[in-house]
Design a protein around this motif. Structure first.
Motif, PDB file in Angstrom:
ATOM      1  N   ASN A 165      -8.850  13.372  21.248  1.00 52.52           N
ATOM      2  CA  ASN A 165      -7.520  13.600  20.701  1.00 52.52           C
ATOM      3  C   ASN A 165      -7.637  13.973  19.223  1.00 52.52           C
ATOM      4  O   ASN A 165      -8.427  13.389  18.483  1.00 52.52           O
ATOM      5  N   PRO A 166      -6.878  14.980  18.755  1.00 55.21           N
ATOM      6  CA  PRO A 166      -7.008  15.423  17.355  1.00 55.21           C
ATOM      7  C   PRO A 166      -6.574  14.340  16.376  1.00 55.21           C
ATOM      8  O   PRO A 166      -5.672  13.542  16.670  1.00 55.21           O
ATOM      9  N   LYS A 167      -7.215  14.309  15.210  1.00 58.03           N
ATOM     10  CA  LYS A 167      -6.923  13.324  14.178  1.00 58.03           C
ATOM     11  C   LYS A 167      -6.308  14.015  12.959  1.00 58.03           C
ATOM     12  O   LYS A 167      -6.706  15.133  12.606  1.00 58.03           O
ATOM     13  N   THR A 168      -5.357  13.346  12.318  1.00 59.15           N
ATOM     14  CA  THR A 168      -4.675  13.886  11.144  1.00 59.15           C
ATOM     15  C   THR A 168      -5.011  13.043   9.924  1.00 59.15           C
ATOM     16  O   THR A 168      -4.917  11.811   9.971  1.00 59.15           O
ATOM     17  N   THR A 169      -5.426  13.690   8.827  1.00 59.58           N
ATOM     18  CA  THR A 169      -5.653  13.013   7.559  1.00 59.58           C
ATOM     19  C   THR A 169      -4.965  13.807   6.460  1.00 59.58           C
ATOM     20  O   THR A 169      -4.813  15.030   6.562  1.00 59.58           O
ATOM     21  N   ALA A 170      -4.508  13.122   5.415  1.00 57.73           N
ATOM     22  CA  ALA A 170      -3.725  13.776   4.369  1.00 57.73           C
ATOM     23  C   ALA A 170      -4.283  13.470   2.994  1.00 57.73           C
ATOM     24  O   ALA A 170      -5.035  12.505   2.800  1.00 57.73           O
ATOM     25  N   GLY A 171      -3.921  14.306   2.010  1.00 58.72           N
ATOM     26  CA  GLY A 171      -4.366  14.113   0.638  1.00 58.72           C
ATOM     27  C   GLY A 171      -3.748  15.165  -0.262  1.00 58.72           C
ATOM     28  O   GLY A 171      -2.656  15.683   0.022  1.00 58.72           O
ATOM     29  N   ILE A 172      -4.471  15.498  -1.330  1.00 62.56           N
ATOM     30  CA  ILE A 172      -3.991  16.525  -2.267  1.00 62.56           C
ATOM     31  C   ILE A 172      -5.134  17.491  -2.582  1.00 62.56           C
ATOM     32  O   ILE A 172      -6.299  17.192  -2.341  1.00 62.56           O
ATOM     33  N   ILE A 173      -4.767  18.637  -3.126  1.00 63.29           N
ATOM     34  CA  ILE A 173      -5.773  19.558  -3.666  1.00 63.29           C
ATOM     35  C   ILE A 173      -6.234  18.998  -5.000  1.00 63.29           C
ATOM     36  O   ILE A 173      -5.439  18.824  -5.926  1.00 63.29           O
ATOM     37  N   SER A 174      -7.499  18.675  -5.119  1.00 61.11           N
ATOM     38  CA  SER A 174      -8.011  18.050  -6.339  1.00 61.11           C
ATOM     39  C   SER A 174      -8.596  19.060  -7.316  1.00 61.11           C
ATOM     40  O   SER A 174      -8.710  18.788  -8.509  1.00 61.11           O
ATOM     41  N   PHE A 205      -2.674  18.458   4.393  1.00 65.70           N
ATOM     42  CA  PHE A 205      -3.187  17.600   5.461  1.00 65.70           C
ATOM     43  C   PHE A 205      -4.015  18.431   6.431  1.00 65.70           C
ATOM     44  O   PHE A 205      -3.834  19.653   6.541  1.00 65.70           O
ATOM     45  N   ALA A 206      -4.944  17.761   7.114  1.00 65.64           N
ATOM     46  CA  ALA A 206      -5.846  18.426   8.069  1.00 65.64           C
ATOM     47  C   ALA A 206      -5.638  17.837   9.453  1.00 65.64           C
ATOM     48  O   ALA A 206      -5.336  16.648   9.605  1.00 65.64           O
ATOM     49  N   ILE A 207      -5.810  18.686  10.458  1.00 65.03           N
ATOM     50  CA  ILE A 207      -5.859  18.239  11.856  1.00 65.03           C
ATOM     51  C   ILE A 207      -7.185  18.731  12.425  1.00 65.03           C
ATOM     52  O   ILE A 207      -7.477  19.922  12.359  1.00 65.03           O
ATOM     53  N   GLY A 208      -7.985  17.827  12.961  1.00 64.66           N
ATOM     54  CA  GLY A 208      -9.293  18.233  13.473  1.00 64.66           C
ATOM     55  C   GLY A 208      -9.859  17.203  14.422  1.00 64.66           C
ATOM     56  O   GLY A 208      -9.155  16.285  14.866  1.00 64.66           O
TER      57      GLY A 208
END
Length: 569
Positions: free
Chosen positions: A260-269, A247-250
């Motif tokens: 305000n920082p945003k969080t998005t998630a996923g997988i290593i593809s 997941f990333a925070i940016g």
């Protein structure tokens, strides 16, 4: 139901926080001068948001809209609308609060009802449509329009516009990792969001950079900065695994979506990229503004450094930490770096709450070609005793026509003022009136006296004259003037790049390739260097080398290079 309960809780909180008089909230000792002081400070720190400023409402009152920090308020309610002047106004009285949502130009209004005479706290979802000088709150058939009074915005192309990126702390004393392309062309670097606070911006300097792998390390150096505190994560020493959760925070589109920082998630593809082996690919959503943000693993340790999708050529990529550790190892300032791994076994909300205070928003001043951004004009350009100083301030504020008028007045009284001719030439050039600029540059050269103390060196006059001649496609004459500029300032990166570009235009491709190959170390100009060297290689039929250079130029943010790669895949 959950959102309804949340809104009721916020309403109760706002009611409790209000002063006893009719449920209102008032800012003590607040007036127009105080509002301007706050606005000016945030502009200079590069953190003013588009909604902030002094506005005249269609209800006849003058308001200040400002961002504020108060731990008693919910996190997203960070804007207050404060009375300043007008009929029956009460300076300092907060009429209502604005909540920034996660949707483009979409706010929620809290506090006193702006559409009625009652003082009941209400929550209203209202669409806000922005223009350069005004915006409106709309609900059903009722509208209140706000017209900007201060600061005014100049959207002319300028050399000091602001670029945004993300970064993350690796030491308590202010060392921060980001992307190279975030800090490339930086005139100054400002960091905010330290420990979750956006009221303070901190000056930072570049420590070390790795343009090839798009990495950079900066350090906060500001007298008011204290510490991040203990870093709650480690930099992982092994490469990502395909299919691994991350997941990333940016700060994607912070100028629109808020800071305000945003969080998005996923997988290593994919763990390798065929074009750039330092990168891994992932399904985590990242956009402009996320560049340099951390990609965390399931435990909250740094897995990679995100490279935002800043042009159409790239998928979502991140630089592996093995390349980051290699850069850190080359930095004497970080030779004793020691970090503690994150506590395993936690849920994502807990990890995000712990880590987000160490992910920062970075503001960069630079000069992207052809891009238009807001430039806030403060009340600092006034008539001074020194007319030349005033003209310089007008020019710096991108008020070019006013600068031309002021410089013309100077030349009426001092017709041999070389500096005034030069600055007026620069002002004409900024308005893309290059014939006028060349006339003034010639006058500046004619009256230049090396025995006097001049503000602007003769090399700058020759170079700027060459630039205007280049825009007029008078390449041979431009080369002659550039040669004179190079004699005055032989170790100037901009002169060298201009030399290569002019050699390309006169079709001296081999010479241009040689020039560009000797100056690839100029990190803030690599997008131009690789793009034009790629054009030279393509012109002489060396397409593989041209493609390789265009890929490098695209990595450094050149949209022209990205377009070329689409045209010649």
């Amino acid at each position: 139901m959950k959102n309804k309960c949340t809104h009721i809780i916020i309403l109760l909180l706002l009611t409790l926080l209000s002063t006893p008089v009719q449920g209102k909230f008032k800012v003590a000792d607040y007036n127009k001068d105080k509002a301007k002081e706050i606005i000016d400070t945030r502009v200079k720190r590069g953190i003013l948001e588009i909604v902030e400023g002094i506005w005249e409402s269609s209800n006849g009152k003058i308001y200040a809209i400002e961002r504020f920090e108060d731990e008693r308020f919910p996190e997203n309610i960070r804007y207050r609308v404060i009375q300043l002047e007008g009929k029956n106004s009460d300076p300092g009285m907060v009429d209502y609060f604005l909540e920034m949502t996660n949707y483009d130009e979409y706010y929620r209004i809290w506090g006193n009802n702006p559409f009625s005479l009652t003082n009941e706290p209400v929550g209203r979802e209202c669409y806000i449509s922005f223009t350069q000088d005004s915006f409106s709150f709309k609900q059903q058939i009722q509208t209140i329009t706000f017209t900007r009074k201060y600061p005014q915005i100049n959207y002319q192309e300028n050399s000091g516009i602001i670029s945004l990126g993300s970064g993350f702390a690796i030491t308590p004393n202010g060392y921060i990792v980001t992307n190279h392309h975030v800090i490339a062309n930086a005139q100054n670097i400002v960091v905010t969001g330290v420990n979750g606070s956006f009221e303070q911006g901190y000056n930072a300097r570049l420590v070390v950079t790795d343009p090839k792998n798009d990495l950079a390390i900066i350090k906060i150096e500001d007298s008011v900065f204290t510490t991040f505190g203990e870093i709650p994560y480690n930099i992982r020493n092994n490469d990502p695994i395909e299919g691994e959760y991350c997941f990333a925070i940016g700060y994607p589109a912070a100028n629109v979506l808020g800071v305000n920082p945003k969080t998005t998630a996923g997988i290593i593809s994919a763990t390798t990229d065929s074009k750039f082996p330092a990168y891994c690919q992932m399904s985590v959503a990242i956009e402009s503004g996320s560049s340099g943000s951390p990609l965390f693993d399931s435990n909250g340790n740094v897995l990679a450094v995100n490279v935002a999708k800043y042009n159409d050529y790239f998928p979502n990529l991140a630089v592996k930490t093995s390349y980051l550790m290699r850069l850190i190892g080359q930095c004497d300032e970080l030779k004793d770096l020691s970090m503690t791994p994150a506590t395993p076994g936690r849920q994502l909300p807990e990890i995000v709450a712990t880590n987000k205070g160490f992910v920062v928003l970075i503001f960069i001043n630079y000069n992207p070609f052809g891009e238009q951004k807001p430039f806030y004009v403060l009340d600092e350009v006034e008539k001074k005793d020194d007319p030349m100083s005033n003209a310089e301030k007008l020019y710096s504020a991108k008020r070019y026509r006013e600068a031309i008028s002021a410089l013309t007045d100077i030349l009426m009284n001092d017709p041999q003022n070389s500096d005034a001719y030069y600055l007026r030439g620069c002002s004409w050039a900024s308005l893309v009136l290059h014939d006028n600029a060349i006339i003034d540059y010639n006058q500046a050269l004619h009256y230049f006296d090396s025995k006097k103390e001049n503000i602007y060196p003769i090399g700058s006059i020759y170079r700027n004259k060459a630039v205007s001649q280049m825009f007029n496609q008078d390449y041979e004459e431009a080369l002659k003037n550039l040669e004179l500029a190079l004699k005055d300032t032989p170790d100037d990166g901009y002169n060298d790049v201009l030399n290569g570009v002019l050699n390309y235009h006169v079709k001296r491709y081999e010479n241009a390739i040689k020039i560009f190959s000797e100056i690839t170390h100029y990190t803030d100009l690599q997008d131009i260097i690789y793009y034009y060297r790629g054009l030279c290689y393509f012109a002489i039929g060396e397409t593989p080398k041209a493609r390789a250079d265009m890929q490098c130029a695209a990595r450094f943010g050149s949209k022209d290079a990205s377009d070329w790669l689409q045209q010649y895949p």
